[in-house]
Scaffold this active site. Structure first.
Site, mmCIF file in Angstrom:
data_model
loop_
_atom_site.group_PDB
_atom_site.id
_atom_site.type_symbol
_atom_site.label_atom_id
_atom_site.label_comp_id
_atom_site.label_asym_id
_atom_site.label_seq_id
_atom_site.Cartn_x
_atom_site.Cartn_y
_atom_site.Cartn_z
ATOM 1 N N GLY A 17 44.430 39.126 51.477
ATOM 2 C CA GLY A 17 43.253 39.211 50.608
ATOM 3 C C GLY A 17 42.215 38.176 50.977
ATOM 4 O O GLY A 17 41.589 37.560 50.108
ATOM 5 N N ALA A 18 41.986 38.008 52.288
ATOM 6 C CA ALA A 18 41.226 36.860 52.784
ATOM 7 C C ALA A 18 39.715 37.063 52.824
ATOM 8 O O ALA A 18 38.985 36.110 53.117
ATOM 9 C CB ALA A 18 41.710 36.484 54.187
ATOM 10 N N SER A 149 48.826 33.670 37.786
ATOM 11 C CA SER A 149 47.639 33.629 36.948
ATOM 12 C C SER A 149 47.998 32.948 35.640
ATOM 13 O O SER A 149 49.182 32.771 35.326
ATOM 14 C CB SER A 149 47.144 35.053 36.666
ATOM 15 O OG SER A 149 46.176 35.090 35.644
ATOM 16 N N TYR A 162 47.840 44.358 34.512
ATOM 17 C CA TYR A 162 47.607 43.199 35.370
ATOM 18 C C TYR A 162 48.455 42.025 34.884
ATOM 19 O O TYR A 162 49.105 41.335 35.687
ATOM 20 C CB TYR A 162 46.124 42.822 35.358
ATOM 21 C CG TYR A 162 45.793 41.580 36.163
ATOM 22 C CD1 TYR A 162 45.638 41.653 37.538
ATOM 23 C CD2 TYR A 162 45.640 40.345 35.535
ATOM 24 C CE1 TYR A 162 45.331 40.518 38.283
ATOM 25 C CE2 TYR A 162 45.337 39.214 36.268
ATOM 26 C CZ TYR A 162 45.183 39.299 37.640
ATOM 27 O OH TYR A 162 44.892 38.177 38.373
#
Length: 338
Positions: A17-18, A149, A162
Site C-alpha cells: 500500500g505504498a 487502528s 472495517y
C-alpha cells in the site's frame, strides 16, 4: 529473547500500500533515511512514478505489483526483494481500505472483499515475512510491522466491518508474536494503532452513504505514523499508538464502555459524514487508486506532532524531562516561600 535490528540505512524494507497515505509517507521517509525499498500496490503506473521519485531522493528502490488479498501475488513481492536485494529486513503490512455504511445495507461481497485486503492481506504478508526472517540464525533479526487502528480496540459504527477487520488483525498479530517468540525466531512483531490520520482514506473508501464520508477529529499528519513505523523497524516493540486520540478512545471504552456506546451511536456517526452529497462512482475497495497523495482534504485542524507518540517512542528521555520539570517547579516554589 532479545532481538537486534539493523539501523534503517542498512535495511531492505518492504511496504505494501505504498502509493498513498501512510504507506507513501513511510516510503518517502525511509528513502530519506537511507533504506533500500521494495514498494508494492495494485497500480503499476503509479508504482513506477513512486520508484522514480524515491531514486531521485537517493534511495535504491524497486516495485512489485500485487493485490495483497492473493497469496501468490504477495509471494511475488518477496521474490522481488530476493531478486534485487537478496532478501529483506522489515516487512510493513500497510495496504488497506475502508467501507462506510450500515452493515445491514452492505452487500456480503463487499464485506468479504474488505476482509481479503485488510485481514488476509496482513496474514499473507506476515507469514511470507515470518518464513524468511525465522531462518536467520546469527546477527540481526528482522521486523514485521502490521497496521492496525484505534478501532482494533474500540469498534465504531458505519465502519463496522472495517473495525472487525482491524480487531482480527490485532488477534492475528498478537498470536503470531507469541508463536515466533516460543519458537525462538529472531523476529520482532509490532502492531501500530493510528488514530484518525489525514490521508485520502475517506476519499478512497467504499461508500454506501448518501453523503461523502469523513474522519472524526482529532486528526494527525501521516508523517506521525510513518515515524512510529520506522522507529519500530529499528527498535523492537510489541505495539505503538500514533496519535493521542487513539489512546484516549481506548481508555474511555475501557473505563466506561456503555457511555462510549452511546457516544458512538450519536456523535461518532455524525462526525463521519462530510455534509456533501456523494457523487463518486468508483472506490478503491475494488479499483486501485492512481494518485500519489499523502494528505486528504479535511475541514478540521490537523496536528503536525503528537506528544503522546513521541513520549512512547522515547520513554526514558520523556521521563527525564518530566522529572526535571517537576524538580524545577519544586525549586521555584521553595524560593518563592523564602
Amino acid at each position: 529473547m532479545g532481538i537486534r535490528l539493523k539501523q534503517l540505512e542498512d535495511q531492505v524494507v518492504v511496504i505494501t500500500g505504498a502509493t498513498s497515505g501512510i504507506g507513501l509517507s513511510t516510503a518517502r521517509m525511509a528513502a530519506d533515511r537511507g533504506a533500500r525499498l521494495v514498494v508494492s500496490a495494485r497500480n503499476e503506473n503509479t508504482l513506477v512514478r513512486l520508484v522514480e521519485e524515491l531514486r531521485q531522493r537517493g534511495a535504491e528502490a524497486v516495485h512489485a505489483v500485487a493485490d495483497v488479498g492473493d497469496p501468490a501475488q504477495v509471494h511475488g513481492i518477496a521474490e522481488t526483494a530476493f531478486n534485487h536485494f537478496g532478501g529483506f529486513d522489515t516487512w510493513i503490512n500497510n495496504a488497506g481500505a475502508s467501507l462506510y455504511g450500515y452493515m445491514l445495507d452492505v452487500p456480503l461481497e463487499d464485506h468479504r472483499k474488505l476482509f481479503e485486503t485488510n485481514f488476509w492481506g496482513v496474514v499473507h504478508g506476515s507469514l511470507e515475512a515470518a518464513r524468511y526472517l525465522s531462518t536467520r540464525t546469527a546477527g540481526h533479526g528482522g521486523a514485521i510491522i502490521n497496521l492496525g487502528s484505534l478501532v482494533s480496540d474500540r469498534a465504531i459504527p458505519i465502519q463496522g466491518m472495517y473495525s472487525a477487520s482491524k480487531h482480527a488483525v490485532k488477534g492475528f498479530t498478537d498470536s503470531l508474536r507469541v508463536e515466533l517468540e516460543a519458537l525462538g525466531a529472531p523476529v520482532s512483531v509490532t502492531l501500530v494503532k493510528p488514530g484518525s490520520i489525514a490521508t485520502p482514506y475517506a476519499e478512497h473508501a467504499h461508500n454506501l452513504l448518501e453523503q461523502e464520508p469523513s474522519l472524526p477529529p482529532p486528526l494527525y499528519e501521516p508523517s506521525i505514523v510513518a515515524k512510529a513505523i520506522l522507529h519500530c523497524a529499528v527498535h523492537p516493540r510489541r505495539d505503538i499508538r500514533a496519535g493521542g486520540g487513539s489512546k484516549a478512545i481506548a481508555m474511555l471504552d475501557y473505563f466506561a464502555p456503555r457511555l462510549t456506546d452511546r457516544l458512538m451511536g450519536g456523535m461518532m456517526i455524525d462526525q463521519q459524514k462530510s455534509g456533501r452529497t456523494e457523487h463518486r462512482q468508483s472506490f478503491a475497495l475494488h479499483e486501485p487508486g492512481t494518485e500519489m497523495r499523502e494528505r486528504g482534504n479535511y475541514p478540521h485542524h490537523v496536528s503536525k506532532t503528537s506528544l503522546y507518540t513521541e513520549a512512547s517512542m522515547h520513554p526514558v528521555i520523556t521521563t527525564t524531562v518530566i522529572a526535571g520539570a517537576l524538580l524545577g517547579l519544586a525549586a521555584l516554589s521553595r524560593r518563592r516561600r523564602f
